[in-house]
Design an enzyme around this catalytic site. Structure first.
Site, PDB file in Angstrom:
ATOM      1  N   GLU A  84      37.056  39.067  47.500  1.00  0.00           N
ATOM      2  CA  GLU A  84      37.216  39.882  48.715  1.00  0.00           C
ATOM      3  C   GLU A  84      37.580  41.319  48.349  1.00  0.00           C
ATOM      4  O   GLU A  84      37.185  42.260  49.030  1.00  0.00           O
ATOM      5  CB  GLU A  84      38.268  39.239  49.642  1.00  0.00           C
TER       6      GLU A  84
ATOM      7  N   ASN B 200      46.681  31.385  48.044  1.00  0.00           N
ATOM      8  CA  ASN B 200      46.395  32.800  48.335  1.00  0.00           C
ATOM      9  C   ASN B 200      46.419  32.946  49.847  1.00  0.00           C
ATOM     10  O   ASN B 200      45.496  32.521  50.530  1.00  0.00           O
ATOM     11  CB  ASN B 200      45.017  33.173  47.769  1.00  0.00           C
TER      12      ASN B 200
ATOM     13  N   SER C  26      37.233  26.688  49.142  1.00  0.00           N
ATOM     14  CA  SER C  26      37.346  25.607  50.135  1.00  0.00           C
ATOM     15  C   SER C  26      37.977  24.331  49.576  1.00  0.00           C
ATOM     16  O   SER C  26      37.546  23.225  49.911  1.00  0.00           O
ATOM     17  CB  SER C  26      35.980  25.325  50.768  1.00  0.00           C
TER      18      SER C  26
ATOM     19  N   GLU D 180      35.717  31.127  41.203  1.00  0.00           N
ATOM     20  CA  GLU D 180      35.588  31.041  42.650  1.00  0.00           C
ATOM     21  C   GLU D 180      34.193  31.473  43.080  1.00  0.00           C
ATOM     22  O   GLU D 180      33.942  32.681  43.276  1.00  0.00           O
ATOM     23  CB  GLU D 180      36.613  31.957  43.322  1.00  0.00           C
TER      24      GLU D 180
ATOM     25  N   GLY E 102      36.135  30.204  51.811  1.00  0.00           N
ATOM     26  CA  GLY E 102      36.314  30.267  53.258  1.00  0.00           C
ATOM     27  C   GLY E 102      35.145  29.719  54.058  1.00  0.00           C
ATOM     28  O   GLY E 102      35.059  29.928  55.263  1.00  0.00           O
TER      29      GLY E 102
ATOM     30  N   HIS F 258      39.878  39.413  42.961  1.00  0.00           N
ATOM     31  CA  HIS F 258      39.422  38.434  43.967  1.00  0.00           C
ATOM     32  C   HIS F 258      38.125  38.960  44.591  1.00  0.00           C
ATOM     33  O   HIS F 258      37.973  40.168  44.794  1.00  0.00           O
ATOM     34  CB  HIS F 258      40.502  38.249  45.033  1.00  0.00           C
TER      35      HIS F 258
ATOM     36  N   LYS G  43      46.165  35.552  51.579  1.00  0.00           N
ATOM     37  CA  LYS G  43      45.347  36.666  52.076  1.00  0.00           C
ATOM     38  C   LYS G  43      46.164  37.470  53.093  1.00  0.00           C
ATOM     39  O   LYS G  43      47.359  37.650  52.906  1.00  0.00           O
ATOM     40  CB  LYS G  43      44.037  36.144  52.677  1.00  0.00           C
TER      41      LYS G  43
HETATM   42  C1  PEP Z   1      40.544  32.123  48.014  1.00  0.00           C
HETATM   43  O1  PEP Z   1      40.897  32.931  48.845  1.00  0.00           O
HETATM   44  O2  PEP Z   1      40.726  32.372  46.823  1.00  0.00           O
HETATM   45  C2  PEP Z   1      39.889  30.888  48.448  1.00  0.00           C
HETATM   46  C3  PEP Z   1      39.448  30.069  47.543  1.00  0.00           C
HETATM   47  O3  PEP Z   1      39.798  30.665  49.812  1.00  0.00           O
HETATM   48  P1  PEP Z   1      39.401  29.281  50.525  1.00  0.00           P
HETATM   49  O4  PEP Z   1      40.223  28.194  49.890  1.00  0.00           O
HETATM   50  O5  PEP Z   1      39.747  29.493  51.966  1.00  0.00           O
HETATM   51  O6  PEP Z   1      37.946  29.060  50.303  1.00  0.00           O
END
Ligand code: PEP
Length: 248
Positions: free
Chosen positions: A96, A9, A212, A166, A172, A94, A11
């Site tokens: 975000e 992803n 992460s 998630e 992040g 997601h 972003k």
């Molecule tokens: C994501 O954006 O779905 C995500 C898991 O980000 P990160 O791997 O940076 O934590």
């Protein structure tokens, strides 16, 4: 037998030029991948990425879609627009988007219906915040997110959905859930899906962990019984990291 899927992803990263450069580096490095590989690029990069990826084993994903077919929805992207550039997967809900852009369980459900109608694989993102986890609300939160997301989705359609667990506190932040915790939670998610549909659908559903994920965490995560792959944010925009995750 469930297949393994590694999804990136991106972003809000990469211009069209940067997308082309990145993908041209990535394609040869993951050409023998044993997992399905998907990159969810920004809308402005989809058309270019579709051309650059053609003939490769990397599939194209979008980070969102609008649930309506067309109309006066300034700033939104329709399912047919995504179809016209060869998108196969769409991230839905997601965290975000839920936190910053008002995505609700209701719009998530509508978007899943839209994706299934148009033949996209909806990748439903669910997860609890740190406070919800600390308050002992994780199971309730996940149950509600999943039950609402699958409202009025037939069992035949449900089996086409991918779920990405998630935890918001892991996105992040560099704090990944332990593999055992992630596996236990995804096992719980399978129980929720089973309670809505049946054991067969729940056991065949592809479920990813995200939060992460890094080259040094992926191997253990992928060894867990319930984890079929990863949704990768930060590490998916570093070619060497994403390559190592894909070829874990
Ligand atoms: C994501 O954006 O779905 C995500 C898991 O980000 P990160 O791997 O940076 O934590």
């Amino acid at each position: 037998m469930r297949k393994n899927v590694i999804m990136g992803n991106w972003k809000m990263h990469f211009t069209v030029e940067e997308t082309d450069k990145f993908l041209n580096k990535l394609i040869p490095k993951v050409k023998d991948a044993k997992t399905e590989v998907v990159v969810c690029v920004p809308f402005t990069s989809l058309a270019l990425a579709s051309n650059t990826l053609s003939g490769s084993n990397i599939k194209l994903g979008a980070q969102n879609v609008h649930f309506e077919e067309q109309g006066a929805f300034t700033g939104e992207i329709s399912p047919n627009m995504l179809k016209s550039v060869g998108v196969s997967h769409v991230l839905i809900g997601h965290s975000e988007r839920r936190i910053y852009f008002g995505e609700s369980d209701e719009t998530v459900n509508k978007k899943i219906h839209t994706c299934l109608k148009h033949g996209f694989v909806p990748v439903l993102c669910v997860g609890e915040s740190l406070k919800e986890k600390e308050d002992g609300d994780m199971e309730n939160i996940l149950t509600n997110q999943i039950k609402n997301a699958f409202l009025n989705i037939s069992s035949e359609d449900a089996s086409k959905v991918v779920i990405a667990y998630e935890p918001i506190w892991a996105i992040g932040t560099g704090k990944t859930a332990t593999s055992i915790d992630a596996d236990n939670t995804i096992s719980f998610i399978r129980k929720v899906v089973s309670s809505i549909y049946n054991k067969e659908i729940s056991e065949n559903m592809i479920m990813l962990y995200g939060g992460s994920v890094k080259p040094n965490t992926i191997k253990e995560q992928m060894s867990m019984e319930n984890i079929d792959g990863a949704l990768v944010g930060g590490a998916s925009i570093v070619v060497e990291d994403f390559e190592r995750i894909v070829n874990f």
